[in-house]
Design a protein around this motif. Structure first.
Motif, short mmCIF file in Angstrom:
data_model
loop_
_atom_site.label_atom_id
_atom_site.label_comp_id
_atom_site.label_asym_id
_atom_site.label_seq_id
_atom_site.Cartn_x
_atom_site.Cartn_y
_atom_site.Cartn_z
N ARG A 14 0.84 -1.20 0.00
CA ARG A 14 0.00 0.00 0.00
C ARG A 14 0.87 1.26 0.00
NH1 ARG A 14 -5.31 -0.73 0.80
NH2 ARG A 14 -5.93 -2.82 1.41
N ALA A 43 -3.12 -5.73 -2.09
CA ALA A 43 -3.01 -4.53 -1.26
C ALA A 43 -2.57 -3.33 -2.11
CB ALA A 43 -2.04 -4.75 -0.10
N GLU A 47 -5.02 0.00 -2.92
CA GLU A 47 -4.58 1.35 -2.53
C GLU A 47 -4.35 2.22 -3.75
OE1 GLU A 47 -4.19 4.28 0.13
OE2 GLU A 47 -4.62 2.20 0.68
#
Length: 85
Positions: A14, A43, A47
């Protein structure tokens, strides 16, 4: 149209997504080109989509497994005939 060309072949965190989208915004880029990326983790993709929406940056150049991962986190792009981001 200015594009941030993402050169990393593997993206997984992220934090990296935040860094890349912040860099694009700072440079005045309105797109992020993922055509050289071979792997993006869930992830990262999640993000990246959130940060792109926040910063009004279009995500382009998705293909293969990277495109699939972005689709898994709810990203729909114009090439599919649906609304991007």
């Amino acid at each position: 149209m200015r594009a941030l060309k993402i050169e990393d072949e593997t993206l997984s965190t992220r934090n990296k997504a935040k860094q890349l989208m912040k860099k694009a915004e700072k440079q005045g880029d309105d797109t992020a080109d993922f055509s050289n990326v071979e792997f993006a983790g869930r992830a990262f993709a999640d993000e990246a989509v959130k940060q792109a929406e926040l910063r009004d940056i279009e995500i382009i150049g998705l293909s293969g497994d990277v495109e699939t991962m972005f689709e898994h986190v709810g990203f729909l792009h114009e090439n599919g005939g649906e609304n991007d981001r």
